[in-house]
Design a protein around this motif. Structure first.
Motif, short mmCIF file in Angstrom:
data_model
loop_
_atom_site.label_atom_id
_atom_site.label_comp_id
_atom_site.label_asym_id
_atom_site.label_seq_id
_atom_site.Cartn_x
_atom_site.Cartn_y
_atom_site.Cartn_z
N HIS A 6 -2.76 11.45 -0.94
CA HIS A 6 -1.58 10.64 -0.66
C HIS A 6 -1.69 9.90 0.67
N ARG A 13 -2.35 6.61 2.55
CA ARG A 13 -2.17 5.20 2.17
C ARG A 13 -3.49 4.44 2.24
N ASN A 67 5.63 7.43 -3.12
CA ASN A 67 5.19 6.37 -2.22
C ASN A 67 4.33 5.36 -2.99
N SER A 68 3.85 4.34 -2.29
CA SER A 68 2.97 3.39 -2.96
C SER A 68 1.68 3.24 -2.17
N GLY A 69 0.63 2.84 -2.86
CA GLY A 69 -0.64 2.57 -2.19
C GLY A 69 -1.44 3.81 -1.84
N CYS A 70 -1.07 4.99 -2.38
CA CYS A 70 -1.84 6.21 -2.11
C CYS A 70 -3.23 6.13 -2.75
N GLU A 116 -0.85 -1.12 1.97
CA GLU A 116 0.58 -1.00 2.21
C GLU A 116 1.40 -1.29 0.95
#
Lengths: 398, 398
Positions: free
Chosen positions: A241, A243, A255-258, A246
């Motif tokens: 997780h 990043r 979340n995003s972009g992991c 972004e």
């Protein structure tokens, strides 16, 4: 012969003797006394106590060096550890001797961890009991269990594991200990694979290294000075997780972009489907036609067939894994990185990409002597590591 | 009184006694024996030996508990350590007692580290000798030295330090030891600031934490279980060169998109100049008019005046620092993060931005009890940490 539960080491010297016997094999009492820097009298009484506890035994005469013939001491041949490796989609169980050698074959069943703790643990215990019966073991000396999510090591429960609905706070360690009537410990699967590599894999004799698992999830086991580093809350190594971009794809964690949202098992399946829909991969299209769905394994199959787009998917993923590992090398300056897990079986195209980024992006001082290698243990790393974890506890002074 | 060089601890028990006296103050022999779990007879002879070595001394009668009146044992009042902190643009030197309290004032001169080792070390030694003369010290018990670049701790030399031309491989440790006639150790400034925080700052009594320095460079000191973790090659914590963006500004290290290329001292000066040229910051324009050039400090001044664009520069930088720290929290699961260094004096706007990203981007289990705080030691962290490093060596069993 029915094997039974042995005691635990009672003194630091006894613990050191047991670990030395596990890692380097039988010794005479005199050799043990010299190696550990204690008197021969002390060593003799410590070894006697280990024999009473059922942890050590005589192992034939030592090579004569003149004078009275001495006897070799070895780990008790009754010692049996169990390693249970619960993955996202399967369960593996193995029985080892006191030296962590797997006895017979590792047992394996497909099992979706999302079916919840009662169902999955029930299946794991059934598989374990079958294996214990085959080996005529009443009660093993200890059992180690791995699960694919964060674990509070001290209380032996999973904590908010993203891909294990229903397992949050479930007393896995205590349930297994009660059912099998022996000491048990629980940790996450990646930490245990790292321990497996340390005891029986490419990391043997490397004191500080990182083990990176790339499978359904992506995680990292951290070994410092021969010991697993678990972090303050026991959740160190959660690199899936981190990043990468972004504004990247949404991850199961919210979340995003992991990293995992780019290169975990379901991300690969998603990219494979997109490749077929875009008409970019004949090999994946044929596999979809044949199977009706696509998984990370199919990307591996397409790579093996030389499909250019499948190779590109792996290169892109390896590139992102490389960025994250380069950061960790700058921060942590490890002595070795071992890559394992299912996706790691993609082998050299993946490894080449990871190495390229790590060597280019890290401080030269940190990569001058840094091997980045693939695991050679396959599915054994998890079960051997689970057995290693419980052996550490049984062999440690209480 | 002329203080002279003392010996070193000779046994593990002596080492434990010295560290206990340093960290918790005077004890009676009986208390020491109880605390360390050794017999009173053994402790009495160990304390006598420490007194002969010039490391410990009597410190008046202990509070009576009936029976024979016992005497308190303390560190020798003759013990004197020197901490030398060589930064990118200045040198600080302090003398401490055996308990690492700074005696009198820390001495400070401006000095460009790029002038090379002969020149800079000459100035550092001159400052040190002046301070030793003031305190009437012939030979200190040991000296710790910090430099702003990677160090091979075992050989005591800087290794390819990016902002220290001419220092690569220079025998700093041995030169200082020879000139001052006492034991010396060399490490990078960030590791020493972390040690300073551990002994006298906000990290006191926190066993595992990260110290992040944001100044001319950006680096990280890693403390695990009370010990500095230096990595396999001694270069752990090099977080300034972690990639933040794939195609970002070029960094002094030769790569692009490094954290330091966005938020180190020269990056801030560059952004300040760009803001003036773009007509976006009246406060920075006035400072440039006044001084003829702009530095990171001027951004801080503009922030203090409420300049909106300067605040935005800090927020953007804090955001990127936060991304990197979130990755490290996921990987390392520390118990505390301390932010120090010159840029950290920007204080709460910076801290708020860093905290926002760290708490949002890391695993909830890892941030549930994770304080992210500013250092309160200012420029003392480096010199106290340097003294702490050499005290560890003098107090350790040889």
């Amino acid at each position: 012969m029915a094997h039974t539960l042995a005691g635990r080491a009672e003194t630091p010297t006894q613990a050191k003797v047991l670990k030395l016997l596990r890692d380097e094999g039988p010794f005479s009492r005199v050799q043990l006394a010299d190696r550990l820097g204690v008197s021969r009298t002390t060593m003799a009484s410590e070894v006697n106590r280990l024999t009473e506890l059922g942890l050590a035994e005589g192992a034939g005469p030592a090579a004569s060096r003149g004078g009275r013939r001495s006897t070799l001491v070895d780990l008790s041949s009754d010692l049996r550890f169990v390693g249970i490796d619960i993955g996202a989609t399967s369960i593996s169980v193995a029985v080892t001797d006191g030296r962590l050698a797997v006895l017979g074959d590792r047992q394996h069943v497909d099992m979706d961890v999302r079916l919840g703790p009662e169902h999955v643990l029930g299946a794991a215990l059934e598989l374990t009991r079958k294996l214990l019966a085959e080996h005529r073991i009443d009660r093993p000396s200890g059992v180690g269990v791995g699960v694919p999510g964060p674990v509070d090591f001290h209380s032996g429960v999973p904590v908010s594991p993203p891909i294990m609905p229903g397992w949050d706070g479930y007393p896995v360690r205590d349930a297994v200990a009660r059912e099998l009537g022996c000491p048990a410990l629980l940790d996450n699967d990646v930490n245990l694979m790292a321990l497996g590599e340390e005891h029986s894999g490419v990391a043997k004799s490397v004191p500080s290294f990182l083990f990176v698992k790339i499978g359904t999830g992506i995680g990292c086991g951290i070994v410092i000075g021969g010991e697993l580093y678990r972090g303050v809350d026991g959740c160190a190594g959660d690199i899936g997780h981190i990043r990468v971009e972004e504004f990247g794809p949404t991850c199961a964690c919210g979340n995003s972009g992991c990293l995992e949202a780019y290169f975990g098992g379901s991300a690969l399946a998603r990219d494979a489907m997109a490749a077929v829909r875009g008409g970019r991969s004949p090999a994946l299209a044929a596999l979809l036609e044949e199977k009706g769905e696509l998984s990370a394994e199919d990307v591996a199959l397409a790579v093996a067939q030389g499909d250019a787009h499948a190779v590109q998917i792996i290169r892109d993923g390896g590139h992102r894994v490389g960025w994250v590992l380069a950061s960790l090398v700058s921060f942590f300056n490890p002595g070795l990185i071992v890559i394992g897990g299912r996706v790691a079986r993609l082998g050299h195209p993946l490894l080449a990409e990871i190495r390229g980024v790590v060597y280019r992006r890290s401080l030269p001082l940190a990569t001058g002597n840094l091997p980045v290698v693939l695991s050679e243990m396959g599915d054994d790393a998890g079960v051997v590591g689970a057995a290693a974890m419980i052996s550490e506890a049984v062999y440690a002074a209480a």
